[in-house]
Scaffold this motif. Structure first.
Motif, PDB file in Angstrom:
ATOM      1  N   TYR A 162      -0.090  -4.541  -5.809  1.00 40.15           N
ATOM      2  CA  TYR A 162       0.340  -3.327  -5.099  1.00 40.15           C
ATOM      3  C   TYR A 162      -0.048  -2.082  -5.891  1.00 40.15           C
ATOM      4  CZ  TYR A 162       3.486   0.247  -3.190  1.00 40.15           C
ATOM      5  OH  TYR A 162       3.987   1.402  -2.648  1.00 40.15           O
ATOM      6  N   SER A 209      -1.857  -4.959   4.437  1.00 42.82           N
ATOM      7  CA  SER A 209      -1.426  -4.787   3.052  1.00 42.82           C
ATOM      8  C   SER A 209      -1.465  -3.333   2.610  1.00 42.82           C
ATOM      9  CB  SER A 209      -2.301  -5.622   2.118  1.00 42.82           C
ATOM     10  OG  SER A 209      -3.624  -5.106   2.075  1.00 42.82           O
ATOM     11  N   PHE A 218       5.558  -4.906   0.530  1.00 45.63           N
ATOM     12  CA  PHE A 218       4.208  -5.401   0.229  1.00 45.63           C
ATOM     13  C   PHE A 218       4.289  -6.783  -0.404  1.00 45.63           C
ATOM     14  CE2 PHE A 218       0.814  -6.121  -2.814  1.00 45.63           C
ATOM     15  CZ  PHE A 218      -0.331  -5.799  -2.105  1.00 45.63           C
ATOM     16  N   VAL A 222       2.549 -10.131   1.331  1.00 46.38           N
ATOM     17  CA  VAL A 222       1.376 -10.829   0.788  1.00 46.38           C
ATOM     18  C   VAL A 222       1.728 -12.216   0.243  1.00 46.38           C
ATOM     19  CG1 VAL A 222       0.202  -8.662   0.284  1.00 46.38           C
ATOM     20  CG2 VAL A 222       1.513  -9.801  -1.514  1.00 46.38           C
TER      21      VAL A 222
END
Length: 470
Positions: A162, A209, A218, A222
């Protein structure tokens, strides 16, 4: 200036060739170096650098052989620790190639050494991002592959990813072209686009994303729905990090033509696995007992890795004549270097020698429909879970091929069952493995679900796979 994407469909992998003013770089090369050497010779340029975005898990890179043949140094991003000579770049370091500049952007998350390379032109304008496995089209690199080596959880790595994306990639200009290391079909991401090139601006709009409201969301997005990685991935990482046998030597050994008698002797006296790379239809009509069918005309190398796992496994090949070199090459791309040779003359020579052969019981979808009409039956669907959830035969069991070593333990060898995939490629892999393990009481469906869908066999309502994957 020249930027060329060299895309290999069976691995869903993109290597890149960049040239300017007599100098070139190659990013994430494949195992075999000859195509790159030929390209350099044709363009009359010198290879200045070989850039690696990270230690690849799904294929063995050609960085070492290419460096030895061209004297070009290998470049990794920060924190990389290969067991061979390489340039370990610093974050934001600049490399010059002709009139161009390449800037190192350290983007940990997929792995700790993951790095993107930002290309700018002679005017200093950023024009392309070679994003490795950090940013795919429609997705990002999975954050669970490097957990063991990093001593971190997948959530920790996702947090790093991230920070890399939101602090280093998102601030870049929208008109930059994104060149990822992989596309749809790769196991390095969850749901990549079929396209292999896109603008960063479009990715900012549509990539889930890059549109998360918080770091926590996030991380959840993911890490959700990650399937276990193929078991051979760790072995490929080790080869890329530690080194490997020269591809030229691997090819020379693999191209050993064996007579029927020599082939049979080696098969009986060693632990060699026989891989038959012919089409599933040819294989069904006859094959050498105990051989495994993984057709070259499909996702050959990834399925070899998923099914065989151990890259050191000795292998004997049965191929269509003229495809031997392609098969050995594609095996080497995923680290299966221990090919002892191939059957000279292919399966026809085995038939001519009147050796024992085996068969898979295969029927058409129409015959299948007739046989199950008003009868009790068991159907095993070896497609991926997402395909099954999208639409499947009513009452069929979902048993993905990737997990055959687990689910075959639950099969009653005395109870007959039907076996299918989407078109016949994966179900024949499964059928050959089942028969090699002693299972005989099953029937495989030619044409798979694609053919079954054309019959009146009851099926579930169709659900868009994009919804299933989300």
């Amino acid at each position: 200036m020249k930027i060329e994407q060299i895309y290999t469909g069976c691995l869903a992998q993109g290597a890149y060739y960049i040239e300017s003013k007599g100098e070139a770089v190659i990013i994430d090369p494949l195992r075999e170096t000859r195509p790159y050497i030929n390209r350099l010779t044709k363009d009359n340029v010198i290879l200045k650098y070989i850039f690696e975005t990270h230690f690849h898990a799904d294929f063995v890179s050609g960085h070492l052989d290419l460096s030895k043949k061209t004297n070009a140094p290998i470049v990794y991003g920060p924190t990389a620790n290969p067991e061979f000579e390489a340039i370990i770049a610093t974050d934001n370091q600049i490399f010059e190639i002709g009139d161009l500049k390449i800037k190192v952007l350290h983007t940990p998350g997929h792995t700790l050494e993951s790095t993107c390379y930002l290309l700018s032109d002679e005017n200093g304008k950023d024009i392309a991002l070679f994003s490795g496995d950090t940013l795919f089209l429609g997705d990002v690199g999975r954050p669970d592959l490097a957990q063991k080596s990093a001593n971190m959880t997948q959530e920790d790595l996702a947090g790093l990813l991230y920070d890399s994306l939101y602090n280093k990639i998102l601030p870049l200009a929208d008109d930059i072209t994104v060149y990822p290391a992989h596309g749809a079909g790769s196991a390095c991401g969850k749901n990549m686009m079929k396209e292999t090139v896109d603008s960063l601006g479009n990715q900012k709009k549509m990539n889930y994303s890059l549109n998360q409201p918080s770091k926590d969301s996030f991380i959840q997005a993911v890490t959700e729905g990650l399937l276990p990685p193929p078991a051979y991935f760790g072995m490929n990482v080790a080869m890329n990090k530690k080194g490997y046998e020269s591809f030229d030597n691997v090819l020379s050994q693999g191209m050993t033509a064996l007579s029927v008698q020599d082939f049979e002797n080696i098969a009986e006296q060693s632990s060699a696995l026989i891989i038959d790379t012919r089409s599933n239809s040819d294989f069904a009509n006859g094959f050498i007992p105990q051989s495994i069918n993984i057709g070259i005309n499909g996702d050959f190398a990834p399925w070899v890795g998923a099914m065989i796992i151990d890259v050191k496994q000795p292998i004997l090949l049965v191929t269509d004549e003229g495809t031997e070199q392609e098969v050995v090459t594609r095996l080497s791309r995923v680290g299966f270097d221990n090919v002892l040779g191939y059957l000279k003359g292919g399966f026809h020579s085995w038939l001519a020698a009147q050796k024992e052969i085996d068969f898979v019981k295969r029927i058409t979808a129409e015959t299948f429909a007739e046989q199950i009409d008003n009868k009790d039956y068991i159907i095993i669907d070896v497609r991926a879970a997402s395909e099954y959830e999208s639409e499947h035969v009513e009452e069929a069991y979902s048993k993905p091929l990737a997990y055959i070593n687990e689910w075959l333990k639950t099969i009653d060898p005395k109870q007959h069952f039907y076996l299918h995939c989407a078109g016949g490629y994966r179900s024949m892999i499964a059928a050959s493995i089942l028969q090699a393990r002693g299972f005989r009481n099953f029937t495989e469906i030619a044409g798979g679900f694609n053919a079954i869908a054309q019959t009146n066999i009851p099926k579930t309502d169709f659900v868009c796979q994009s919804k299933v994957l989300r």
